[in-house]
Design an enzyme around this catalytic site. Structure first.
Site, PDB file in Angstrom:
ATOM      1  N   SER A 169       0.914  -1.205  -0.075  1.00 48.67           N
ATOM      2  CA  SER A 169      -0.042   0.096  -0.114  1.00 48.67           C
ATOM      3  C   SER A 169       0.843   1.178  -0.016  1.00 48.67           C
ATOM      4  CB  SER A 169      -0.942  -0.169   1.202  1.00 48.67           C
ATOM      5  OG  SER A 169      -2.004   0.974   1.013  1.00 48.67           O
ATOM      6  N   ARG A 239     -11.650   6.539   9.802  1.00 41.93           N
ATOM      7  CA  ARG A 239     -11.107   5.169   9.758  1.00 41.93           C
ATOM      8  C   ARG A 239     -12.350   4.303   9.401  1.00 41.93           C
ATOM      9  NH1 ARG A 239      -6.942   2.066   9.347  1.00 41.93           N
ATOM     10  NH2 ARG A 239      -7.002   0.151  10.656  1.00 41.93           N
ATOM     11  N   ASP A 335      -8.654  -6.863  -4.382  1.00 44.69           N
ATOM     12  CA  ASP A 335      -8.195  -5.415  -3.776  1.00 44.69           C
ATOM     13  C   ASP A 335      -8.675  -4.339  -5.119  1.00 44.69           C
ATOM     14  OD1 ASP A 335      -6.926  -3.164  -3.254  1.00 44.69           O
ATOM     15  OD2 ASP A 335      -4.984  -4.186  -2.739  1.00 44.69           O
ATOM     16  N   HIS A 368      -7.928  -5.325  -0.049  1.00 42.02           N
ATOM     17  CA  HIS A 368      -6.543  -4.807   0.017  1.00 42.02           C
ATOM     18  C   HIS A 368      -5.855  -5.170   1.321  1.00 42.02           C
ATOM     19  CE1 HIS A 368      -3.397  -1.678  -0.380  1.00 42.02           C
ATOM     20  NE2 HIS A 368      -3.977  -0.899   0.551  1.00 42.02           N
ATOM     21  N   ASP A 369      -6.527  -5.247   2.564  1.00 43.14           N
ATOM     22  CA  ASP A 369      -5.926  -5.952   3.651  1.00 43.14           C
ATOM     23  C   ASP A 369      -5.385  -7.388   3.379  1.00 43.14           C
ATOM     24  OD1 ASP A 369      -5.969  -3.999   5.453  1.00 43.14           O
ATOM     25  OD2 ASP A 369      -7.995  -4.611   6.542  1.00 43.14           O
TER      26      ASP A 369
END
Lengths: 396, 222
Positions: A169, A239, A335, A368-369
């Site tokens: 990232s 967040r 992602d 994405h994580d």
């Protein structure tokens, strides 16, 4: 809490995390007036400090160093218990004794980014000119500034060339910047789930997050640390919104579906009826306890400004011209924040530059994580790439 | 043109012995056509067997493109430089003359645009090496003649409706294609059913009957 209430700092960033800003539970290198950091925004930052962790031992040839670059909400605590949250390091899936980035063999360095809040100079650090936290008086920093600072850390550690630079990232942006700015210092580069420029969509998400922070009355135009408030709700919303972008539709569905949180039916209210709501609220709350709101503004801004090709006449390949660094790019199928197409654009540029490059897309529904989670194929590729680099350099 | 007009490659006894060690003969033949220390792109690199062979025995800077995720991941995990990609699309992204050799091993029949792929190979590389199963092989002809069904064999195990091989050709067809893209044949070898080269200098028509596979080394220009 009634609207307009001032948030009282019961579990404040002010204490545990705030303490980390100037005096972190980490090694720290302080650069004085003799070593100012030139910034892309203009001017110099001086004095400043970098907080970092190391794992493993540097060999006699100084050839086994691997630099880890962390993502937006990460820090230098990649492979140790976090001093504020008490949780495991963010990359313990990949980094540790016997793991793909093997701390028994390699000297692994992880530093907090410039603009961060865990001990490297950032908006929550004390401004020596005023004795108060910088707040918005800190110049806006860029990915290139972060990498320039890291190169000064390596100078300090006496490491001329890194065996590898690895990051996902925003960390991957730093990896690309490293390869472009200091090709001779990077033997192998592993940019994961990243892009050579931040997309309009990603800038848009970041702007939503920043607006949430700045719309919180407790943000106080960035002076909340001085005024004793904390924009908790704004940062938590930022967040929550961001966290959705780190997951996939599939992983949210698999984890939560439409299941209800500790109740048998809908309450016909705006309570967190659904598990996914409860989960996001928890993510928001937990983040606020460890992360500085202004740092969130600075670091997201650094990502927004990242456009590596723009620094090289608009041609990404020129950033890697003549590079002898070997690259391995990785993307994940689900992602949608940093897509396979983003990675491919970098691969094409590297091919055009004649660089040695591998690229693998990992099948994962974790979004994405995924780069932070247990993904066996990703682990195997990382191990293979790092081992091959170590063999080529002659690291035992 | 007949095979007599070009340098016919032959396996020495020593090389044949190596082949007995379990390595694919066509890969050994290809590796043998590659000058040591060259820059090589293997299009359709599978799990990286040829890349490893080129890197370890010829000291090549060998890179791969592979369509299957499993192949890429296996190869990269072994430390090879492989990009997940599609020959039919991604060759266009490489600059002219980026490699000394571009190799297409047992893959041309699976490409959507064989002619375009061959042109790209000769643009990206100074030379191209192509190996492919020969559909003119006598046993396949006989199979079709006698059984009246699409041939299949150990080398071509797929049924007609479920095969990646959508563009089969014979050796003579391939020689025609080479002419169409203005390439020059520098070397050619046909392998018989036992996996050994057809040793004698014979006209293409005979190669086309006896060769189960063929390997061609091509260069740019007529």
């Amino acid at each position: 809490m009634a609207e307009g209430d001032t948030t009282t700092l019961e579990r404040p960033f002010f204490e545990a995390a705030r303490g980390e800003a100037d005096h972190p539970h980490s090694a720290v290198v302080r650069f004085g007036a003799d070593a100012p950091l030139p910034l892309d925004a203009g001017g110099m930052l001086s004095p400043f400090q970098i907080a970092y962790q190391t794992y493993g031992a540097l060999n006699a040839a100084r050839s086994n160093a691997i630099l880890l670059c962390h993502a937006l909400s990460g820090d230098q605590h990649a492979a140790n218990v976090h001093p504020v949250t008490g949780k495991p390091g963010w990359w313990e899936t990949l980094v540790g004794p016997g793991k793909p980035i093997d701390t028994d063999r390699f000297f692994v360095i992880a530093s907090n980014v410039l603009g961060g809040c865990l001990g490297t100079t950032g908006p929550s650090s004390t401004n020596p000119a005023t004795g108060q936290p910088y707040g918005l008086d800190l110049p806006v920093v860029t990915i290139r500034d972060m990498v320039r600072a890291q190169s000064m850390l390596l100078d300090h550690l006496g490491i001329a060339r890194l065996l590898a630079v690895v990051g996902g990232s925003m960390g991957g942006m730093q990896v690309l910047q490293w390869a472009a700015s200091y090709p001779e210092r990077v033997f192998a580069a592993m940019p994961i789930a990243t892009a050579a420029r931040h997309s309009a969509q990603n800038i848009a998400f970041h702007e939503v997050g920043r607006q949430a922070v700045m719309a919180d009355p407790d943000w106080r135009a960035g002076r909340y640390l001085v005024e004793g408030t904390s924009p908790r709700r704004g940062l938590a919303v930022a967040r929550m919104a961001a966290h959705i972008t780190y997951m996939s539709d599939g992983s949210l569905h698999r984890k939560f579906g439409r299941r209800l949180q500790d109740r048998d039916g809908h309450t016909f209210s705006f309570d967190a009826d659904f598990q996914v709501e409860s989960y996001l609220r928890h993510q928001g709350e937990a983040f606020v306890d460890r992360f500085d709101a202004n740092s969130y503004l600075y670091v997201t801004r650094a990502m927004d400004y990242f456009d590596l090709a723009a620094d090289y006449g608009g041609v990404l390949a020129h950033a890697f011209k003549g590079s002898r660094t070997r690259f391995c790019l990785v993307s994940f199928t689900s992602d949608w924040l940093f897509t396979t197409a983003d990675s491919r654009a970098v691969v094409h540029a590297l091919n055009a530059a004649g660089a040695q490059v591998s690229f693998a897309e990992i099948d994962s529904d974790k979004g994405h994580d995924a780069f932070l989670l247990e993904e066996p194929e990703f682990s195997a590729i990382t191990r293979g790439f790092i081992d091959a680099a170590a063999r080529a350099v002659g690291v035992a | 043109m007949s095979p007599r007009d070009i340098a016919i490659h032959d396996l020495t006894m020593k090389e044949a012995a190596r082949a007995a060690s379990g390595k694919r003969v066509d890969l050994l033949l290809i590796a043998d056509m590659v000058a040591p220390g060259s820059r090589v792109l293997d299009v359709g690199s599978g799990d990286g067997e040829l890349l490893e062979l080129l890197a370890t025995t010829r000291g090549c800077d060998a890179r791969g493109i592979e369509l299957s995720r499993e192949g890429v991941n296996a190869g990269v995990a072994r430390g090879l430089a492989i990009i997940q990609g599609d020959a039919d699309l991604d060759l266009a992204d490489y600059p002219d003359g980026a490699f000394d050799y571009v190799i297409l091993s047992q893959t041309i029949q699976a490409t959507r645009r064989p002619k375009w792929v061959l042109e790209q190979m000769l643009r990206v590389g100074r030379r191209a090496i192509v190996s492919f199963p020969n559909f003119g092989f006598w046993r396949l002809r006989l199979d079709l003649l006698v059984n009246g069904r699409m041939p299949s064999s150990d080398n071509l195990p797929y049924s007609w409706h479920d095969t990646p091989n959508i563009h089969f050709c014979t050796i003579r067809d391939f020689v025609d294609l080479v002419g169409e893209v203005d390439a020059r044949i520098e070397r050619a070898t046909a392998l018989n059913a036992s996996g050994y080269p057809v040793r004698v200098n014979l006209p293409w028509a005979v190669w086309n009957l006896l060769g189960e596979q063929a390997v061609f080394l091509l260069s740019r220009g007529p």
